[in-house]
Design a protein around this motif. Structure first.
Motif, PDB file in Angstrom:
ATOM      1  N   LEU A   1    -108.222  78.142  -3.364  1.00 21.81           N
ATOM      2  CA  LEU A   1    -108.146  77.011  -2.434  1.00 21.81           C
ATOM      3  C   LEU A   1    -109.424  76.906  -1.602  1.00 21.81           C
ATOM      4  N   SER A   2    -109.971  78.061  -1.194  1.00 22.78           N
ATOM      5  CA  SER A   2    -111.242  78.041  -0.457  1.00 22.78           C
ATOM      6  C   SER A   2    -112.329  77.403  -1.305  1.00 22.78           C
ATOM      7  N   GLU A   3    -112.362  77.800  -2.582  1.00 17.06           N
ATOM      8  CA  GLU A   3    -113.374  77.259  -3.486  1.00 17.06           C
ATOM      9  C   GLU A   3    -113.199  75.744  -3.635  1.00 17.06           C
ATOM     10  N   VAL A   4    -111.932  75.326  -3.756  1.00 16.36           N
ATOM     11  CA  VAL A   4    -111.650  73.893  -3.863  1.00 16.36           C
ATOM     12  C   VAL A   4    -112.163  73.172  -2.616  1.00 16.36           C
ATOM     13  N   ALA A   5    -111.895  73.749  -1.434  1.00 20.25           N
ATOM     14  CA  ALA A   5    -112.305  73.097  -0.184  1.00 20.25           C
ATOM     15  C   ALA A   5    -113.820  72.963  -0.123  1.00 20.25           C
ATOM     16  N   VAL A   6    -114.530  74.033  -0.512  1.00 25.32           N
ATOM     17  CA  VAL A   6    -115.996  74.013  -0.483  1.00 25.32           C
ATOM     18  C   VAL A   6    -116.528  72.941  -1.428  1.00 25.32           C
ATOM     19  N   PHE A   7    -115.970  72.905  -2.658  1.00 27.15           N
ATOM     20  CA  PHE A   7    -116.459  71.920  -3.620  1.00 27.15           C
ATOM     21  C   PHE A   7    -116.005  70.508  -3.274  1.00 27.15           C
ATOM     22  N   ALA A   8    -114.887  70.410  -2.547  1.00 25.69           N
ATOM     23  CA  ALA A   8    -114.463  69.078  -2.089  1.00 25.69           C
ATOM     24  C   ALA A   8    -115.510  68.523  -1.127  1.00 25.69           C
ATOM     25  N   ILE A   9    -116.023  69.368  -0.230  1.00 26.02           N
ATOM     26  CA  ILE A   9    -117.072  68.924   0.700  1.00 26.02           C
ATOM     27  C   ILE A   9    -118.313  68.499  -0.092  1.00 26.02           C
ATOM     28  N   PHE A  10    -118.675  69.333  -1.052  1.00 30.01           N
ATOM     29  CA  PHE A  10    -119.847  69.070  -1.894  1.00 30.01           C
ATOM     30  C   PHE A  10    -119.679  67.726  -2.626  1.00 30.01           C
ATOM     31  N   ALA A  11    -118.498  67.539  -3.247  1.00 31.08           N
ATOM     32  CA  ALA A  11    -118.260  66.308  -4.018  1.00 31.08           C
ATOM     33  C   ALA A  11    -118.183  65.088  -3.102  1.00 31.08           C
ATOM     34  N   MET A  12    -117.555  65.228  -1.935  1.00 35.08           N
ATOM     35  CA  MET A  12    -117.467  64.088  -1.018  1.00 35.08           C
ATOM     36  C   MET A  12    -118.857  63.676  -0.544  1.00 35.08           C
ATOM     37  N   SER A  13    -119.733  64.672  -0.342  1.00 34.46           N
ATOM     38  CA  SER A  13    -121.094  64.332   0.093  1.00 34.46           C
ATOM     39  C   SER A  13    -121.828  63.566  -1.005  1.00 34.46           C
ATOM     40  N   LEU A  14    -121.603  63.956  -2.267  1.00 30.31           N
ATOM     41  CA  LEU A  14    -122.251  63.239  -3.367  1.00 30.31           C
ATOM     42  C   LEU A  14    -121.668  61.838  -3.519  1.00 30.31           C
ATOM     43  N   ASN A  15    -120.368  61.709  -3.195  1.00 26.75           N
ATOM     44  CA  ASN A  15    -119.728  60.400  -3.292  1.00 26.75           C
ATOM     45  C   ASN A  15    -120.395  59.377  -2.375  1.00 26.75           C
TER      46      ASN A  15
END
Lengths: 244, 320
Positions: B34-48
């Motif tokens: 879940l931590s990994e998901v949260a980190v990559f969610a931030i990463f993906a949202m920034s790219l969005n």
């Protein structure tokens, strides 16, 4: 005072505009005519900065626009509409106008407010839509408008910039007689101090609106003068109006 | 003006609920995932913000993820700063790096923009790979985590760090949603639709793109700073272009232009990777099949299909 001096532009071997000069006093209605391929739209692109001139310069109130990009020219008060509709197709009429108003008022830099809650631009946009006769379609997406309404929106977007100098590229192209009449009325109601340069194929429209006409042919000025002179000129009649 | 119903974003609520349930009911491994998901969610949202809002497809976004990770680690290891100070500094360093890279990149468009960002990303990768100060290809280990002892909590505990990462992702979600809904965000969307027209209306399009690029880079840096703490280890691979490609896949699967979609895309890719990798050696192949199907039949991604389904159910509910 709006002035173009010796503008030149070649695309490879093709000299599209070969040294065109023109000046228009504040509030002047200036028509530009010429056969297809005479370089009219290229000339407009040089004025608005969409294309870089090979030589020559453009002056607004004595200030050189030189190498300024189109957005800087727009901020200086030079507005243009496009021959082929260039709209925000996915946005409604009001949103189109609101985006335009947000650029003029610098609201576009604000990243913390809700755009749809920015009453100042949306009230202006709605008002603008009504004045342009697009009130009934205010919440229609631009892509779903009729051709005539798209043309009105095209011109209206440019007006939302509140330009000092307005370049209209064939405002009535592809319009029905009624739509053409509506556009003529719209142009006649423009603020008096606005300088207008208009490219037009409809001779009735141009002879009716313009106080001065420039005839372009092969990228050069064939003639410049009052509508009556242009109409009477044997050269122009032979080259363009069709002797008859 | 009224908003479309999907603007209320039920998908975001579903995701938040799913994260809360996962946090409450999974073990340590689940919380690490879940931590990994949260980190990559931030990463993906920034790219969005770049891809979905402004229409700028970057293939070098991992560069800023890596810069954020390395900066956070370096401030901690070399200068001995606590992570509460090192993290904001890392974000600032990444913002500066993104502004410099963006200065060159935003002048280009289409395929040239993609190639430029790809080149910038690989330059950053090559820099970390060869830099002795950052241990070259060995990477850096032993990176600590933010200190929660003032709350009596130990961030070494998966539950604590996981909660922190999820809260950070929610905060970034609200920040980016505010930006997307602002006049600036709508100007970016207009830019994606018709750049020449926006320019002719007086919009300084280059500055707008640069601002978006810098903000997206800074937030990717924030994700990187969290990733460094999560794994405690960083290597030049963080900047490699396949990482940029992977986060782009997350954004596309989730649904371009949808913030919650980007977060969902991150969750899907990471969960599938963990599960499929256990089931079959060909997991990358199956991920590829999924991606092809999504692009062919659901351009608007899972988020788009989700809101389509909701609209349909809503209409049926009305008709009954």
């Amino acid at each position: 005072m709006f002035e173009a001096r010796g503008l030149k532009k070649s695309y490879g071997a093709l000299a599209a505009v070969r040294g065109v000069s023109l000046s228009a006093a504040a509030g002047e209605r200036h028509g530009i005519i010429g056969p297809n391929g005479a370089g009219k739209t290229t000339f407009f692109n040089l004025l608005s900065g969409e294309a870089a001139a090979d030589a020559g310069d453009v002056f607004m109130d004595g200030k050189s626009l030189g190498r300024l990009p189109p957005d800087a020219r727009a901020r200086a008060g030079l507005g243009r509409s496009f021959q082929h509709n260039s709209l925000f197709a996915g946005l409604t009429v009001v949103e189109n106008f609101a985006i335009a108003a947000a650029q003029r008022t610098k609201l576009c830099k604000i990243f913390w407010r809700d755009f749809f809650a920015c009453k100042e631009v949306f009230e202006e946009a709605l008002d603008h839509a009504h004045r342009l006769g697009l009130g009934a379609q205010a919440h229609t997406r631009a892509a779903h408008l009729s051709h005539g309404a798209m043309r009105q929106l095209e011109i209206g977007l440019t007006l939302a910039l509140r330009p000092k100098v307005l370049l209209l590229d064939e405002p009535t192209s592809g319009m029905s007689p009624e739509e053409t009449a509506a556009i003529k009325k719209l142009i006649r109601r423009l603020p008096e101090e606005l300088t207008l340069l208009v490219i037009e194929h409809d001779m009735d429209v141009i002879f009716d609106l313009a106080s001065c006409i420039t005839v372009l042919d092969y990228g050069e000025v064939l003639m410049q003068g009052a509508p009556a002179e242009v109409r009477a000129s044997p050269v122009v009649r032979a080259r363009y109006l069709g002797a008859g | 003006m009224t908003r479309a119903p999907e603007a209320r974003d039920p998908l975001a609520m579903v995701l938040a609920a799913a994260a809360a349930i996962a946090w409450l009911f999974t073990g340590d491994f689940g919380k690490e995932v879940l931590s990994e998901v949260a980190v990559f969610a931030i990463f993906a949202m920034s790219l969005n913000l770049l891809v979905g809002c402004a229409g700028l497809v970057s293939l070098g976004h991992a560069a800023f993820f890596a810069i954020g990770a390395y900066a956070a680690a370096a401030f901690g290891v070399f200068v001995n700063l606590p992570l509460w100070t090192a993290m904001p500094l890392a974000v600032a360093v990444t913002a500066v790096a993104a502004a410099v890279a963006g200065f060159f990149a935003v002048r280009l468009s289409g395929v040239f923009f993609i190639m430029m960002t790809l080149a910038i990303g690989q330059m950053v990768y090559a820099f970390f790979l060869n830099s002795r100060a950052f241990n070259a290809d060995d990477g850096m280990a032993g990176i600590g985590r933010v200190d929660f002892s003032f709350l009596g909590l130990d961030s070494g505990e998966p539950a604590v760090f996981c909660a922190f990462a999820v809260v950070a992702a929610v905060a970034v979600f609200f920040l980016l949603r505010m930006v997307a809904r602002s006049p600036f965000g709508h100007t970016l969307a207009a830019l994606r639709q018709n750049e020449p027209r926006l320019r002719s209306l007086g919009c300084p399009v280059l500055r707008c793109k640069l601002a978006a690029f810098t903000l997206a880079g800074a937030l990717a840096g924030f994700a990187g700073a969290l990733a460094a703490q999560h794994s405690g280890f960083i290597s030049p691979d963080l900047a490699f272009w396949t990482v940029s490609g992977e986060v782009l896949v997350m954004v596309i699967i989730g649904g371009m232009g949808s913030l919650s979609g980007a977060a969902l895309g991150a969750a899907l890719v990471i969960l599938l990777r963990h599960h499929l990798a256990g089931l079959t050696e060909y997991w990358v192949f199956y991920m590829g099949v999924l991606f092809v199907l999504m692009v062919l039949f659901a351009e608007d991604g899972v988020a788009g299909r989700f809101s389509w389904l909701l609209r349909k159910l809503h209409r049926r509910g009305k008709n009954v």
